[in-house]
Design an enzyme around this catalytic site. Structure first.
Site, PDB file in Angstrom:
ATOM      1  N   LYS A 164      -0.189  -6.474  83.505  1.00 36.30           N
ATOM      2  CA  LYS A 164      -0.136  -5.560  84.272  1.00 36.30           C
ATOM      3  C   LYS A 164       0.412  -4.144  83.706  1.00 36.30           C
ATOM      4  CE  LYS A 164       1.154  -8.585  88.255  1.00 36.30           C
ATOM      5  NZ  LYS A 164       0.455  -8.049  89.280  1.00 36.30           N
ATOM      6  N   ASP A 215      -7.489  -2.574  90.269  1.00 38.97           N
ATOM      7  CA  ASP A 215      -6.080  -2.512  90.911  1.00 38.97           C
ATOM      8  C   ASP A 215      -6.169  -1.170  91.792  1.00 38.97           C
ATOM      9  OD1 ASP A 215      -3.787  -3.431  91.918  1.00 38.97           O
ATOM     10  OD2 ASP A 215      -2.705  -2.055  90.326  1.00 38.97           O
TER      11      ASP A 215
END
Length: 284
Positions: A164, A215
């Site tokens: 991430k 994302d």
């Protein structure tokens, strides 16, 4: 679901609720009378949780008898009988609330998942869940997603690498993060990375990430960026996906859309448990 884990969790939940005993039922004169109850759907949806009903009552009494009229993944309509249970009054009352809570939640998750799946029917895109599940309920939540026609993302931090933004920031770049992890994990572990910029995407492709997640990217951005992604890299979209906008992602060319709302903010399907009759005579 792993039956051993399900039994362990159900035992934990039942002990928490029953404590030293059902004070209400144990104070009534007919606590040992043999009765019958029904799980009834009060709205349309997808049922999930047959093992919860079967195993839950059996943990309280081996004499309890369950008959299922609906099975996991079946569509139910308002008024449908999902299952019947026979046992003593005390057995049915001891298990009713815990079992019903789980079945309602699981059926709600299965129903919502199926709604997303239906919107994308024929597109080839798979709907999957996330790690945004209630602690302690992961095994039930993720199974319910599959009952609704969805797929499971990783179960925890232990069964897949997912880089991430914070991981990338700690290392310095997307490409560097992928290379660092690649040098430390075995060949059976796949590496996924979240992408928010085109530059990060190019680094991920060059470093040979196994899965690229777009994302919080718009459908238009994803369509443009997909030209950089070779066919052997799996693609995923996540962030801000709702039933109202998911149709916009049909033509993006991605493989998966992951949706946290399937498990973190779902409403349970309205299901009731009603005692229908009492049988005279000795219990079994």
């Amino acid at each position: 679901m792993n039956e051993l884990k399900v039994k362990e969790k159900l035992t934990e939940f039942l002990i928490e609720d029953i404590g030293c005993g059902d004070l209400t039922t144990s104070s009534l004169p007919n606590k040992d009378q043999w009765i019958q109850g029904y799980f009834i759907s009060k709205e349309d949806g997808i049922f999930a949780g047959e093992e919860i009903i079967k195993l839950g009552f059996s943990l309280i009494s081996k004499d309890a008898e369950v008959i299922l009229f609906k099975h996991d993944g079946d569509r139910v309509t308002k008024g449908d009988i999902i299952a019947s249970v026979e046992g003593t009054f005390s057995t049915l009352m001891a298990g009713e609330r815990v079992i019903l809570n789980l079945v309602q939640r699981m059926s709600g998750i299965a129903t919502m998942t199926n709604e997303f799946v239906h919107v994308l029917d024929g597109s080839g895109i798979r709907i999957c869940d996330t790690r945004k599940v209630m602690p302690g309920l992961k095994i039930f939540d993720k199974y319910a997603v599959t009952c609704g026609g969805g797929y499971n993302h990783r179960f925890g931090l232990y069964d897949g690498v997912m880089l991430k933004d914070n991981h990338v920031a700690a290392v310095g770049s997307t490409g560097a993060a992928i290379r660092e992890v690649r040098g430390r994990v075995g060949h059976m572990i796949r590496i996924e990375v979240e992408i928010e910029t085109e530059e990060a995407l190019l680094q991920a492709v060059e470093a040979k990430a196994d899965i690229i997640m777009f994302d919080n990217r718009s459908p238009e951005e994803i369509k443009r960026w997909m030209r950089h992604v070779p066919d052997d890299i799996v693609t995923e979209v996540s962030g801000g996906i709702t039933l109202e906008n998911i149709h916009q992602y049909r033509e993006t060319g991605v493989n998966y859309i992951s949706i946290g709302a399937l498990t973190h903010s779902v409403s349970g399907l309205d299901i009731s448990f009603n005692i229908a009759s009492q049988k005279e005579g000795e219990g079994k």
